[in-house]
Scaffold this motif. Structure first.
Motif, mmCIF file in Angstrom:
data_model
loop_
_atom_site.group_PDB
_atom_site.id
_atom_site.type_symbol
_atom_site.label_atom_id
_atom_site.label_comp_id
_atom_site.label_asym_id
_atom_site.label_seq_id
_atom_site.Cartn_x
_atom_site.Cartn_y
_atom_site.Cartn_z
ATOM 1 N N PRO A 296 57.541 24.645 -1.461
ATOM 2 C CA PRO A 296 56.723 23.857 -2.391
ATOM 3 C C PRO A 296 56.943 22.375 -2.136
ATOM 4 N N PRO A 297 56.024 21.500 -2.581
ATOM 5 C CA PRO A 297 56.137 20.061 -2.324
ATOM 6 C C PRO A 297 57.480 19.466 -2.745
ATOM 7 N N ALA A 298 58.011 19.911 -3.868
ATOM 8 C CA ALA A 298 59.290 19.359 -4.337
ATOM 9 C C ALA A 298 60.413 19.657 -3.348
ATOM 10 N N ARG A 299 60.406 20.851 -2.762
ATOM 11 C CA ARG A 299 61.442 21.206 -1.785
ATOM 12 C C ARG A 299 61.236 20.442 -0.478
ATOM 13 N N MET A 300 59.992 20.166 -0.112
ATOM 14 C CA MET A 300 59.736 19.366 1.077
ATOM 15 C C MET A 300 60.305 17.967 0.905
ATOM 16 N N LYS A 301 60.261 17.458 -0.326
ATOM 17 C CA LYS A 301 60.866 16.161 -0.597
ATOM 18 C C LYS A 301 62.376 16.204 -0.355
ATOM 19 N N ASN A 302 62.987 17.364 -0.632
ATOM 20 C CA ASN A 302 64.411 17.526 -0.354
ATOM 21 C C ASN A 302 64.689 17.432 1.149
ATOM 22 N N VAL A 303 63.801 18.043 1.948
ATOM 23 C CA VAL A 303 63.948 17.979 3.405
ATOM 24 C C VAL A 303 63.861 16.522 3.865
ATOM 25 N N GLU A 304 62.871 15.796 3.340
ATOM 26 C CA GLU A 304 62.726 14.382 3.690
ATOM 27 C C GLU A 304 63.964 13.587 3.295
#
Length: 404
Positions: A296-304
């Motif tokens: 989900p977008p929130a987890r992608m922010k974690n990757v970033e």
């Protein structure tokens, strides 16, 4: 803690280098010290580009990531060397790695006064606008009569001198802890997880998301395989031996370069369902955005955030425990920054493993157990483990690790 030591002389023979080497080996249980040289830094000229110098890039990158800096300065004509002054000019003009960095000054000299006047001058320079270092107050370590101070093995002869040096270093460690607690991380710029910025080693002829990326790139580059020998830093192995070595690791290993391209993982022989971080062969070469496209977008922010934090040098590694794992699994991910020879960011080595068997083994070997969030000793007649002081175990609200 990781410190860097700067040799304040460009001379081939330097007692200040010898002093730093002694500190590195004598106090290795207190901190890690990497010694940096300044002998190839050009004289400061604001018309030149600092990044043209490999040694300046290395100094900038190493100082930026270090917890603290120890500068060993000689004294020339009542001040520091021209070489050290030039380095500080370079590193306070367009780049500022000393900004809010804890610094300790030491010095060795042939004469009775040590390097007192050079150290006083250096403190003023480190406090100047553009440098803005946090120099440890007091704790002046002045090694006088340096020719007679060391034995043939590079050890300081006087035990009183060693004791005072240790006191100064212990105070510096405490100082670093205080200063570090006030440090603000650098802002993280948006990360391009689509690998749109090719680097020197990027093969642009093949789409990163091509499921046959490995085979196609191997053909284009003439990549070696099988029993072909590869010379490494400290050994020579065949490609087959390297593969066997990596496959035998009790961890899942992955590598993504600084273009955020996922290049490798070591468990391609395993079924994804058996892995803690499920990977498939077709992902090798893919963009990080593709590898994580199910998040989900929130987890992608974690990757970033992880990539940006390591790229920025805010941290050298990031660790996390994945919640929701089975009771016998503590799914641990360790993201380690990698660096080019000049110390600049080169990508991420991700290490994934189940921490639970390691924890169980450690508790069994040491006669301890987890009770109410603490490690407590269990009597052990054979090992005497019960005589060892108990260690605190910080509870982890996400995993309930203290309950295992």
């Amino acid at each position: 803690m990781k410190f860097v030591g700067i040799v304040g002389s460009s001379a081939e023979q330097s007692y200040n280098r010898l002093l730093l080497e002694y500190i590195r080996k004598q106090f290795k249980s207190k901190f890690e010290l990497e010694i940096l040289e300044i002998d190839k830094v050009p004289m400061f000229n604001q018309d030149d580009n600092w990044a043209d110098s490999f040694q300046l890039r290395l100094l900038n990158n190493k100082i930026t990531r270090a917890d603290g800096v120890i500068i060993a300065t000689p004294e020339h004509n009542h001040t520091i060397t021209a070489a050290l002054k030039s380095v500080l000019e370079w590193l306070s003009y367009q780049v500022h790695p000393f900004e809010s960095k804890p610094v300790m000054i030491v010095g060795a000299s042939y004469y009775d006064q040590g390097t007192s006047r050079a150290q006083t001058h250096l403190r003023e320079i480190l406090d100047a606008p553009g440098v803005n270092a946090y120099t440890l107050p007091g704790n002046e370590f002045l090694l006088e009569k340096a020719k007679e101070a060391f034995d043939d093995e590079g050890n300081i002869i006087s035990q009183d001198t060693v004791n005072f040096l240790e006191t100064c270093l212990d105070n510096f460690i405490k100082y670093v802890e205080v200063v570090s607690s006030l440090k603000k991380p650098k802002p993280i710029a948006p990360e391009d997880l689509d690998a749109n910025h090719p680097i020197k080693t990027t093969v642009t002829e093949v789409d990163p998301d091509d499921p046959k990326w490995v085979e196609k790139v191997a053909k284009i580059t003439g990549a070696v395989s099988g029993d072909t020998y590869v010379k490494l830093d400290h050994g020579i192995l065949t490609v087959d031996q390297i593969n066997m070595f990596l496959k035998s690791m009790p961890f899942e290993l992955t590598y993504a370069d600084d273009n955020n391209q996922f290049l490798y993982y070591n468990n391609a022989h395993q079924e994804p369902e058996t892995m803690l971080a499920k990977r498939i062969p077709a992902q090798s070469g893919s963009r990080l955005s593709t590898v994580h496209n199910s998040l989900p977008p929130a987890r992608m922010k974690n990757v970033e955030w992880v990539v940006g934090t390591l790229r920025n040098g805010n941290q050298e590694f990031v660790r996390t425990i994945v919640p929701g794992s089975p009771e016998n699994v503590v799914n641990t991910h360790h993201y380690q920054a990698m660096y080019y020879p000049d110390g600049s960011y080169a990508g991420i080595n991700e290490l994934v493993f189940n921490f639970k068997p390691w924890l169980d083994w450690y508790l069994k070997e040491t006669g301890q157990r987890l009770v109410g969030g603490k490690m407590e000793m269990m009597p052990d007649v054979n090992t005497g483990a019960s005589e060892t002081p108990s260690a605190e175990m910080t509870p982890d609200a996400n995993t309930g690790a203290s309950e295992h």
